[in-house]
Design a protein around this motif. Structure first.
Motif, mmCIF file in Angstrom:
data_model
loop_
_atom_site.group_PDB
_atom_site.id
_atom_site.type_symbol
_atom_site.label_atom_id
_atom_site.label_comp_id
_atom_site.label_asym_id
_atom_site.label_seq_id
_atom_site.Cartn_x
_atom_site.Cartn_y
_atom_site.Cartn_z
ATOM 1 N N GLY A 1 42.328 41.260 32.345
ATOM 2 C CA GLY A 1 42.050 40.505 33.562
ATOM 3 C C GLY A 1 41.208 39.265 33.368
ATOM 4 N N LYS B 1 41.888 38.888 44.808
ATOM 5 C CA LYS B 1 41.978 40.143 44.052
ATOM 6 C C LYS B 1 41.122 41.251 44.668
ATOM 7 C CE LYS B 1 43.164 37.815 39.732
ATOM 8 N NZ LYS B 1 42.700 37.257 38.443
ATOM 9 N N LYS C 1 37.783 41.367 45.242
ATOM 10 C CA LYS C 1 36.477 41.620 44.628
ATOM 11 C C LYS C 1 35.353 41.542 45.665
ATOM 12 C CE LYS C 1 38.233 42.179 40.575
ATOM 13 N NZ LYS C 1 38.277 43.533 39.988
ATOM 14 N N PRO D 1 36.922 40.846 35.315
ATOM 15 C CA PRO D 1 36.391 41.944 36.132
ATOM 16 C C PRO D 1 35.175 42.568 35.470
ATOM 17 C CG PRO D 1 38.782 42.054 36.088
ATOM 18 C CD PRO D 1 38.386 40.988 35.101
ATOM 19 N N SER E 1 39.059 35.468 43.034
ATOM 20 C CA SER E 1 38.358 36.750 43.134
ATOM 21 C C SER E 1 38.532 37.373 44.514
ATOM 22 C CB SER E 1 36.873 36.559 42.818
ATOM 23 O OG SER E 1 36.707 36.070 41.504
ATOM 24 N N GLU F 1 33.923 45.403 35.286
ATOM 25 C CA GLU F 1 34.107 46.659 34.572
ATOM 26 C C GLU F 1 34.524 46.425 33.116
ATOM 27 O OE1 GLU F 1 34.894 47.302 38.920
ATOM 28 O OE2 GLU F 1 35.432 45.802 37.413
ATOM 29 N N ASP G 1 30.367 47.146 39.529
ATOM 30 C CA ASP G 1 31.744 47.541 39.815
ATOM 31 C C ASP G 1 32.269 46.791 41.041
ATOM 32 O OD1 ASP G 1 31.450 49.248 37.730
ATOM 33 O OD2 ASP G 1 31.565 51.101 38.898
ATOM 34 N N GLY G 2 33.491 46.322 40.917
ATOM 35 C CA GLY G 2 34.127 45.619 42.022
ATOM 36 C C GLY G 2 33.840 44.133 42.070
ATOM 37 N N TYR G 3 33.001 43.661 41.157
ATOM 38 C CA TYR G 3 32.677 42.234 41.094
ATOM 39 C C TYR G 3 33.484 41.533 39.997
ATOM 40 C CZ TYR G 3 28.632 42.442 44.237
ATOM 41 O OH TYR G 3 27.816 42.588 45.332
ATOM 42 N N MET G 4 33.469 40.216 40.047
ATOM 43 C CA MET G 4 33.999 39.405 38.963
ATOM 44 C C MET G 4 32.804 38.827 38.212
ATOM 45 S SD MET G 4 37.119 38.723 37.889
ATOM 46 C CE MET G 4 38.330 38.464 39.203
ATOM 47 N N TYR G 5 32.806 38.992 36.900
ATOM 48 C CA TYR G 5 31.691 38.537 36.071
ATOM 49 C C TYR G 5 32.061 37.203 35.417
ATOM 50 C CZ TYR G 5 27.804 38.785 32.777
ATOM 51 O OH TYR G 5 26.656 38.530 32.072
#
Length: 251
Positions: free
Chosen positions: A42, A105, A107, A60, A102, A62, A71-75
């Motif tokens: 991803g 998707k 996020k 992502p 994001s 994760e 979790d559930g965020y975009m880094y």
């Protein structure tokens, strides 16, 4: 400025902006191999159609090579616009593209590592605050984890316990690094050689997976140098800068 997204089809041919353009350069080869392995996880690398540093790289959380719980965020691994392109709104455009992608998707928001002030290889907290980010957590000695939630109910990201107080139980110099940053491919061997020539205890630990990096003893997993268990720097060192650190420690 148009934006181009790297794919497995164009990765070999495209300039990746943050290192020398020739694919046979060790820095470019290492970074492109790292990117290619992450695309199926991803990772997104968007770059401006300019011949220079103008890109954003995100993944992502994760799958991020970072010791964070988000979790559930975009880094965001890196957002870099060279000074020659300043004032054109390119950084804003890249960030807005990341936000739009994001949100599409599903996020919770964005997360990015910064320092307490502008520091080498870390995001500028002033810029992040200007764009609506808020500090979610801190880690010694100067790290801050910023986030931009898309709604007020989004959970707050945080550093893992292992990264909050960077420390290791080992004497001598120990360098943790990965090829997420291309410059490590060139500069890690250079300071290894310097340490060997000076008869200094020096060991490297290369992260080769997200799982390893997520258990790192410091927030910046591209490069974290320790001496006698204590954190020294996240700046990717030249031979001259490393020699200065050796002198500061009487070595």
């Amino acid at each position: 400025m148009d934006l181009l997204r790297l794919t497995k089809d164009n990765l070999a041919a495209e300039h990746i902006c943050c290192a020398i353009s020739h694919n046979n350069d060790c820095q470019v080869a290492a970074k492109k191999n790292w990117l290619g392995d992450r695309l199926d996880e991803g990772l997104v690398f968007l770059k401006g159609n300019v011949r220079g540093k103008c890109f954003i790289e995100y993944i992502p959380a994760e799958a991020a090579w970072a010791p964070v719980t988000a979790d559930g965020y975009m880094y965001i691994n890196c957002l870099w616009v060279a000074g020659q392109y300043a004032g054109h709104g390119y950084a804003t455009r890249l960030l807005e593209a990341c936000i739009a992608d994001s949100k599409e998707k599903g996020k919770h928001g964005l997360v990015m590592l910064a320092g307490d002030k502008k520091r080498p290889f870390l995001a500028d907290p002033k810029f992040l605050r200007h764009k609506g980010f808020t500090a979610a957590d801190t880690a010694a000695p100067y790290y801050e984890l910023y986030y931009l939630p898309f709604d007020s109910s989004a959970p707050k990201p945080q550093f893992t316990t292992s990264a909050k107080q960077p420390h290791i139980d080992e004497q001598g110099f120990v360098l943790y690094y990965s090829h997420q940053c291309p410059f490590t491919a060139k500069y890690v061997p250079l300071i290894e050689r310097t340490a060997q020539e000076r008869g200094v205890s020096f060991r490297t630990v290369q992260f080769t997976s997200a799982a390893e990096a997520q258990n790192a003893p410091a927030p910046f997993t591209s490069y974290s140098l320790f001496y006698d268990g204590e954190f020294v720097t996240n700046e990717i060192l030249s031979e001259k800068k490393f020699a200065k650190i050796l002198s500061e420690h009487g070595l």
